[in-house]
Design a protein around this motif. Sequence first.
Motif, PDB file in Angstrom:
ATOM      1  N   ALA A  55      41.115 147.061  33.105  1.00 26.88           N
ATOM      2  CA  ALA A  55      41.763 147.058  34.420  1.00 26.88           C
ATOM      3  C   ALA A  55      41.250 148.215  35.280  1.00 26.88           C
ATOM      4  N   PHE A  56      41.047 149.368  34.665  1.00 25.17           N
ATOM      5  CA  PHE A  56      40.491 150.507  35.405  1.00 25.17           C
ATOM      6  C   PHE A  56      39.099 150.187  35.940  1.00 25.17           C
ATOM      7  N   ARG A  57      38.278 149.572  35.094  1.00 26.73           N
ATOM      8  CA  ARG A  57      36.910 149.250  35.510  1.00 26.73           C
ATOM      9  C   ARG A  57      36.947 148.212  36.636  1.00 26.73           C
ATOM     10  N   ARG A  58      37.800 147.211  36.499  1.00 25.90           N
ATOM     11  CA  ARG A  58      37.890 146.155  37.522  1.00 25.90           C
ATOM     12  C   ARG A  58      38.323 146.736  38.856  1.00 25.90           C
ATOM     13  N   ALA A  59      39.227 147.755  38.810  1.00 27.39           N
ATOM     14  CA  ALA A  59      39.732 148.360  40.048  1.00 27.39           C
ATOM     15  C   ALA A  59      38.709 149.306  40.678  1.00 27.39           C
ATOM     16  N   GLY A  60      37.617 149.606  39.966  1.00 22.02           N
ATOM     17  CA  GLY A  60      36.560 150.402  40.595  1.00 22.02           C
ATOM     18  C   GLY A  60      36.206 151.705  39.904  1.00 22.02           C
ATOM     19  N   ALA A  61      36.798 151.995  38.749  1.00 20.87           N
ATOM     20  CA  ALA A  61      36.479 153.261  38.078  1.00 20.87           C
ATOM     21  C   ALA A  61      35.092 153.201  37.439  1.00 20.87           C
ATOM     22  N   ASP A  62      34.270 154.190  37.770  1.00 22.64           N
ATOM     23  CA  ASP A  62      32.972 154.304  37.099  1.00 22.64           C
ATOM     24  C   ASP A  62      33.151 154.968  35.743  1.00 22.64           C
ATOM     25  N   MET A  63      34.117 155.894  35.664  1.00 19.83           N
ATOM     26  CA  MET A  63      34.441 156.486  34.369  1.00 19.83           C
ATOM     27  C   MET A  63      35.947 156.675  34.257  1.00 19.83           C
ATOM     28  N   ILE A  64      36.417 156.780  33.023  1.00 20.93           N
ATOM     29  CA  ILE A  64      37.856 156.814  32.755  1.00 20.93           C
ATOM     30  C   ILE A  64      38.165 157.958  31.796  1.00 20.93           C
ATOM     31  N   LEU A  65      39.059 158.847  32.215  1.00 20.96           N
ATOM     32  CA  LEU A  65      39.577 159.840  31.276  1.00 20.96           C
ATOM     33  C   LEU A  65      40.699 159.181  30.505  1.00 20.96           C
ATOM     34  N   THR A  66      40.571 159.143  29.188  1.00 12.90           N
ATOM     35  CA  THR A  66      41.596 158.467  28.392  1.00 12.90           C
ATOM     36  C   THR A  66      41.707 159.107  27.015  1.00 12.90           C
ATOM     37  N   TYR A  67      42.951 159.263  26.560  1.00 17.17           N
ATOM     38  CA  TYR A  67      43.192 159.836  25.229  1.00 17.17           C
ATOM     39  C   TYR A  67      42.717 158.890  24.134  1.00 17.17           C
ATOM     40  N   TRP A  68      42.404 157.655  24.487  1.00 22.22           N
ATOM     41  CA  TRP A  68      41.902 156.674  23.513  1.00 22.22           C
ATOM     42  C   TRP A  68      40.371 156.662  23.471  1.00 22.22           C
ATOM     43  N   ALA A  69      39.695 157.578  24.161  1.00 19.81           N
ATOM     44  CA  ALA A  69      38.241 157.455  24.348  1.00 19.81           C
ATOM     45  C   ALA A  69      37.485 157.186  23.044  1.00 19.81           C
ATOM     46  N   VAL A  70      37.719 158.019  22.027  1.00 26.87           N
ATOM     47  CA  VAL A  70      36.908 157.900  20.807  1.00 26.87           C
ATOM     48  C   VAL A  70      37.284 156.628  20.037  1.00 26.87           C
ATOM     49  N   PRO A 112      47.680 159.660  38.857  1.00 25.21           N
ATOM     50  CA  PRO A 112      47.540 158.862  37.648  1.00 25.21           C
ATOM     51  C   PRO A 112      46.678 157.607  37.858  1.00 25.21           C
ATOM     52  N   GLY A 113      46.613 156.794  36.795  1.00 22.56           N
ATOM     53  CA  GLY A 113      45.758 155.628  36.863  1.00 22.56           C
ATOM     54  C   GLY A 113      46.497 154.339  37.143  1.00 22.56           C
ATOM     55  N   LEU A 114      47.180 153.816  36.144  1.00 22.52           N
ATOM     56  CA  LEU A 114      47.732 152.459  36.250  1.00 22.52           C
ATOM     57  C   LEU A 114      48.636 152.219  37.459  1.00 22.52           C
ATOM     58  N   PRO A 115      49.545 153.159  37.807  1.00 17.75           N
ATOM     59  CA  PRO A 115      50.390 152.840  38.975  1.00 17.75           C
ATOM     60  C   PRO A 115      49.639 153.006  40.305  1.00 17.75           C
ATOM     61  N   TYR A 116      48.364 153.434  40.254  1.00 19.95           N
ATOM     62  CA  TYR A 116      47.619 153.746  41.478  1.00 19.95           C
ATOM     63  C   TYR A 116      46.274 153.022  41.535  1.00 19.95           C
ATOM     64  N   LEU A 117      46.190 151.840  40.919  1.00 19.00           N
ATOM     65  CA  LEU A 117      44.915 151.118  40.916  1.00 19.00           C
ATOM     66  C   LEU A 117      44.518 150.680  42.328  1.00 19.00           C
ATOM     67  N   ASP A 118      45.511 150.513  43.199  1.00 18.65           N
ATOM     68  CA  ASP A 118      45.189 150.162  44.593  1.00 18.65           C
ATOM     69  C   ASP A 118      44.498 151.336  45.292  1.00 18.65           C
ATOM     70  N   VAL A 119      44.970 152.551  45.002  1.00 19.84           N
ATOM     71  CA  VAL A 119      44.340 153.736  45.597  1.00 19.84           C
ATOM     72  C   VAL A 119      42.925 153.892  45.037  1.00 19.84           C
ATOM     73  N   LEU A 120      42.791 153.641  43.741  1.00 18.14           N
ATOM     74  CA  LEU A 120      41.473 153.709  43.102  1.00 18.14           C
ATOM     75  C   LEU A 120      40.492 152.779  43.820  1.00 18.14           C
ATOM     76  N   ARG A 121      40.912 151.549  44.063  1.00 12.91           N
ATOM     77  CA  ARG A 121      40.031 150.595  44.746  1.00 12.91           C
ATOM     78  C   ARG A 121      39.682 151.065  46.160  1.00 12.91           C
ATOM     79  N   GLN A 122      40.684 151.578  46.877  1.00 16.15           N
ATOM     80  CA  GLN A 122      40.409 152.034  48.246  1.00 16.15           C
ATOM     81  C   GLN A 122      39.442 153.211  48.254  1.00 16.15           C
ATOM     82  N   VAL A 123      39.622 154.129  47.292  1.00 15.94           N
ATOM     83  CA  VAL A 123      38.720 155.289  47.212  1.00 15.94           C
ATOM     84  C   VAL A 123      37.316 154.818  46.845  1.00 15.94           C
ATOM     85  N   LYS A 124      37.225 153.915  45.878  1.00 15.85           N
ATOM     86  CA  LYS A 124      35.915 153.401  45.464  1.00 15.85           C
ATOM     87  C   LYS A 124      35.167 152.799  46.657  1.00 15.85           C
TER      88      LYS A 124
END
Length: 334
Positions: free
Chosen positions: A311-326, A259-271
């Motif tokens: 928050a996703f972008r700040r943690a390093g996501a280049d793109m975000i899958l989100t049900y709110w996209a549109v 998932p995303g929000l509970p794993y923003l630390d992993v996102l940053r490390q992967v980035k």
Amino acid sequence: MSEIERPVIRPRRLRRTPALRRMVAETSVEARQLILPMFVAEGLDEPRPISSMPGVVQHSRDSARAAVADAAEAGIGGVMLFGVPTDEHKDAEGSQALDPSGILNVAIADAVAEVGDALTVMSDLCLDEFTSHGHCGVLTETSAGALVIDNDRTLELYAAMGLAQAEAGVHMVGPSGMMDGQVAVIRDALDGAGHQDVAILAYGAKYASAFYGPFREAVGSSLQGDRRTYQQDPANGLEGVREALLDVEQGADIVMVKPGLPYLDVLRQVKDAVDIPVAAYNISGEYSMVEAAAANGWIDREAAILETLTAFRRAGADMILTYWAVEAASLLAR
Ligand code: PBG
């Protein structure tokens, strides 16, 4: 009374006006970075609401086409399609996933017929929606009589599923089953059949999460038990980086953390560890928590959506899958 010391350094200076804040913002969210996950269900004449995800539906083929056209119009980055077969069409091997007339493959063809190359069409490459037992792989019985996942037999099916999706015209496949070696076999199968141009968005780090709850209703999951022998333990960060690096080695074009929000630390490390784009999945439970709180008047819904994506972008996501996209694309355009 002693004299008050006047601060010389005043970070608040750059926060004084909206114009200043806009100028110094370190990250931004743009519509092109957002990817809309969509559910397309077999046998529907009209969209069916998903009660655990208010505002999200299981699409009919027709409504999916219209939603894909809307997504292109909104200028988002792409759509990620999930197929929902009827229960009668599920079996132990998930064979509908390989059938050109299976719901996911026809949904891909519909989407591509609708938008061509104007929008990136992606598809979930996993068996769980199609298996009668709901697991991401096929099962085999051990000598002791226990049912376990057969990793390598599952790889053969993933390779064939990837080919079926490529034949349907998909631009990018999203292997999400967390079988060892999946990216390599899919890459090899695609290349062997002349589909060198079909890209792979690999679910690099994917955790066994309670936050997938609402998704299980969304896809009518048949799962008994859990996915802890293939999805990762939430306690492990380093292992997430290892999984992502393996996917890069095997030929992934983009790696994802989920998932995303509970794993923003992993996102940053992967980035920080990889040299390809990194995606994050703002999953169903994260969506439904905000929607439920907003429905109760406990949270400012639109502000919470934009803060989440930032928050996703700040943690390093280049793109975000989100049900709110549109919807987010239109909020961002204001
Ligand atoms: C598995 C898959 C899952 C999600 C996307 N792909 C569920 C799972 O692993 O149980 C979850 C997405 C979400 O919760 O929004 N094919």
